[in-house]
Write a protein that holds these residues in place. Structure first.
Motif, short mmCIF file in Angstrom:
data_model
loop_
_atom_site.label_atom_id
_atom_site.label_comp_id
_atom_site.label_asym_id
_atom_site.label_seq_id
_atom_site.Cartn_x
_atom_site.Cartn_y
_atom_site.Cartn_z
N CYS A 6 0.86 -1.19 0.00
CA CYS A 6 0.00 0.00 0.00
C CYS A 6 0.90 1.24 0.00
CB CYS A 6 -0.90 -0.01 1.24
SG CYS A 6 -1.91 1.48 1.40
N TRP A 8 0.36 4.06 1.17
CA TRP A 8 0.22 4.85 2.40
C TRP A 8 0.62 4.07 3.66
CZ3 TRP A 8 -3.26 4.89 -1.61
CH2 TRP A 8 -3.32 6.11 -2.31
N CYS A 9 0.44 2.75 3.66
CA CYS A 9 0.66 1.95 4.86
C CYS A 9 1.87 1.03 4.78
CB CYS A 9 -0.56 1.07 5.14
SG CYS A 9 -2.10 1.98 5.24
N HIS A 57 -8.21 -1.05 0.72
CA HIS A 57 -7.47 -1.40 1.93
C HIS A 57 -8.40 -1.23 3.13
CE1 HIS A 57 -3.40 -1.22 4.23
NE2 HIS A 57 -4.17 -2.25 4.56
N CYS A 61 -5.80 1.94 5.64
CA CYS A 61 -6.11 3.35 5.37
C CYS A 61 -7.47 3.55 4.69
CB CYS A 61 -5.01 3.95 4.51
SG CYS A 61 -4.81 3.12 2.91
ZN ZN Z 1 -3.28 1.43 3.18
#
Ligand code: ZN
Length: 101
Positions: A6, A8-9, A57, A61
């Motif tokens: 991901c 963002w994660c 996700h 997020c």
């Molecule tokens: Zn994420």
């Protein structure tokens, strides 16, 4: 198990994500008619090779991701946001433009 990076994660297990469909399909125009929407929902390709997909996700997020994954090896070539496009296919020419979601 599939591991999805991901943006963002970071890299997470597949269990945190939910498959949301083929990212290469384009939604018909509002006036396209019932047959066009029926085909969008029920007509599926079963590609063997690189495929652009939507993944949500849900366990992280909650962002919608566009993932280019090989359907046979499950190798992930690229992951990005819905408005982004992969720079190229790993084994060939650039991918065709993808539909929005
Ligand atoms: Zn994420």
């Amino acid at each position: 198990m599939l591991r999805i990076p991901c943006p963002w994660c970071g890299e997470r297990d597949e269990i945190e994500f939910r498959y949301r469909g083929d990212a290469s399909r384009e939604r018909p125009a509002a006036h396209a008619g019932l047959a066009a929407f029926n085909a969008l929902v029920y007509t599926r390709d079963n590609p063997c090779g690189w495929h652009a997909e939507w993944w949500l996700h849900v366990g992280g997020c909650r962002q919608l991701l566009k993932v280019v994954r090989h359907t046979l090896t499950h190798e992930i070539h690229w992951v990005g946001a819905p408005g982004e496009e992969p720079p190229s296919r790993p084994d060939g020419p650039p991918l065709p433009p993808q539909a929005g979601h």
